[in-house]
Design a protein around this motif. Structure first.
Motif, PDB file in Angstrom:
ATOM      1  N   LYS A 460      24.529  48.463   3.479  1.00  0.00           N
ATOM      2  CA  LYS A 460      25.832  48.007   2.978  1.00  0.00           C
ATOM      3  C   LYS A 460      25.795  46.534   2.605  1.00  0.00           C
ATOM      4  N   VAL A 463      24.210  46.143  -0.773  1.00  0.00           N
ATOM      5  CA  VAL A 463      25.162  46.494  -1.840  1.00  0.00           C
ATOM      6  C   VAL A 463      26.059  45.299  -2.150  1.00  0.00           C
ATOM      7  N   PHE A 515      29.890  53.388  -1.801  1.00  0.00           N
ATOM      8  CA  PHE A 515      28.824  53.210  -0.813  1.00  0.00           C
ATOM      9  C   PHE A 515      29.344  53.158   0.621  1.00  0.00           C
TER      10      PHE A 515
END
Length: 523
Positions: A460, A463, A515
């Motif tokens: 994460k 991202v 995501f």
């Protein structure tokens, strides 16, 4: 599992409320500049410089009077329970009232000396002394609510305070300039006095809320039996001051950069660049020390929202390393999610953002580099704020203080060098170098203490990092196009920022949702 998720929920909810309050109050505190500078016109640069000088000294006396009480009260409120907590809050209130009165009188009588020959600064400082009188008590009220994680009331009080302040600023400016046909100095004096009115109204609101809700929320579980026994000690006034002292230094170090600049920038610029007039130096000082600093603090307020929620939660769960690891890693994820895109936006769209708030009265080659350097400064200031609160919650204030002391020495040491080498942006560059040192020193300890490198949600975070990098590239290209085809006016800047912000803000939300980042925060 439920217990492990509890700090996450409290962190997210508390951060959401404080973010809402901080962002709204900061935006109000920044948006007033638009009509305010429109009414003042070209005099707005002088007015902003005068207001900045007053506010820099005001912040010192505010820090002195509050003596770190908000964070200290929050920390001890989270530890103590029942009668002990009430006795502690009562003693903290006594300290706040005495400190407010003492520091208010000091600011009033020392104003002519602190103005350093600028007679316009004296009435500005005296108008701010009324805010110093009440603000320590207001800080105790907010610290109590912060320790109980009643972030909604804190957020509402922030908004009320700013709304009252801005309403009086604008109405008094209009009355003085258009009806009385008075001077811009009088406008600044009343604009600074507005801080007092906002603080008094916010205090009345919080007293009303505490009176009606004081018995509605208690900590549902003790920390541990050992910690309860440890906390059942008499909290005297000396103990409160000892707890508060580190918060004074840690809470005030961001303002210390402005104090250093206020008393060193003009002499150094006059020494190294003798051809610059005193008026030009003052204008440059007003741009970076007051104008761009307001933009920095909008971003830093996002981090303050996280940090203010971090402190009582770290204190409450300081004996459970597993919860702390999850909780600190979640705080870092929140920080990256919110602050990185904001800093990239400020860096790449520096020109339209500055024009929207302050008009096109200064030269772009003056303010654009200053705003761009302010973006990484805001990022580091925000991260340092979160790290400092974590360290304080763990009772590791010495580490935070040591890092800040080293950073301040770096700032003072490199200030003349950077001003000599780079001129007008030298003060900001020395701040950036100093903040980098402080952030590295604090980060090293926190990462080692929690072994966070193996605990971060790297997928994460990657991202967020990649999307922020792409945002940097796209916004840089858009900024070049904007500079060539869009006229630099407030209206055009506003429309441009709304359109670009809406489109790419929506894209980021879609990416974060795809995501699972938004879902992680909700949980």
């Amino acid at each position: 599992m439920k217990q492990a998720n509890q700090p996450k929920n409290q962190l997210t909810n508390g951060t959401a409320w404080l973010a809402f309050g901080n962002i709204t109050s900061r935006v109000l505190g920044a948006l007033y500049v638009i009509p305010w500078t429109l009414m003042l016109g070209t005099l707005s640069l002088q007015a902003n410089t005068l207001m900045g000088k007053g506010y820099n000294l005001y912040q010192f006396f505010l820090m002195l009077s509050t003596a770190g009480l908000p964070s200290a009260v929050a920390k001890l409120t989270a530890q103590l329970q029942g009668d002990e907590k009430q006795k502690f809050i009562g003693k903290a209130t006594v300290i706040s009232l005495f400190a407010g009165l003492l520091c208010s009188l000091l600011l009033w009588f020392l104003a002519p000396f602190l103005s350093v020959g600028d007679h316009n600064v004296t009435p500005v400082l005296r108008s701010l002394s009324f805010a110093v009188l009440i603000f320590p008590f207001l800080s105790v009220l907010r610290g109590q609510l912060q320790g109980e994680l009643k972030m909604a009331d804190i957020a509402k009080s922030d908004i009320i305070e700013q709304f009252v302040r801005v309403a009086y600023m604008l109405s008094s400016a209009y009355f003085i300039l258009n009806i009385q046909h008075g001077s811009w100095v009088t406008v600044v004096v009343h604009s600074t006095f507005a801080a007092s009115l906002g603080a008094w109204v916010a205090t009345i609101f919080l007293l009303f809320r505490i009176y009606h809700t004081s018995k509605s929320m208690q900590w549902s579980q003790p920390i541990t039996q050992a910690s309860i026994n440890q906390d059942k000690q008499d909290i005297n006034l000396w103990h409160i001051l000892i707890q508060a002292l580190p918060f004074v230094l840690i809470g005030g170090f961001l303002s210390a950069y402005q104090w250093i600049d206020q008393f060193s920038f003009h002499p150094l610029m006059a020494t190294f660049y003798a051809k610059l007039s005193s008026e030009n130096i003052e204008t440059i000082f007003g741009i970076f020390n007051f104008n761009t600093n307001k933009l920095i603090m909008i971003i830093v307020s996002l981090s303050v929202s996280i940090a203010s929620t971090v402190l009582p939660l770290v204190t409450k769960h300081r004996f459970d390393s597993q919860i702390l690891k999850k909780f600190v890693s979640q705080a870092y994820l929140l920080f990256c999610l919110i602050t990185l895109p904001a800093c990239v936006t400020l860096y790449t769209l520096a020109k339209p953002i500055y024009i929207l708030f302050y008009g096109n009265y200064a030269q772009p080659q003056q303010y654009i580099p200053m705003v761009q350097i302010s973006a990484p400064i805001a990022l580091l200031m925000g991260l340092t704020t979160v790290l400092a609160m974590i360290l304080q919650g763990l009772s590791k204030t010495r580490i935070a203080l040591r890092a800040i002391a080293i950073g301040m020495l770096v700032k003072i040491g490199v200030q003349p060098i950077m001003i000599y080498l780079t001129g007008t942006i030298g003060a900001l560059l020395s701040t950036l170098i100093s903040m980098t040192v402080i952030t590295i020193l604090m980060s090293i300890y926190v990462i080692r203490r929690f072994h966070l490198l193996s605990y971060f949600d790297t997928q994460k975070l990657n991202v967020i990092y990649i999307s922020t990098l792409l945002l940097l590239v796209v916004f840089s290209l858009i900024s070049r196009w904007e500079a060539q085809f869009i006229s630099p006016t407030r209206i055009n800047s506003f429309i441009f920022l709304v359109v670009v912000g809406s489109i790419f803000g929506s894209v980021l939300l879609v990416v974060y949702k795809k995501f699972g980042i938004l879902e992680t925060i909700k949980k």
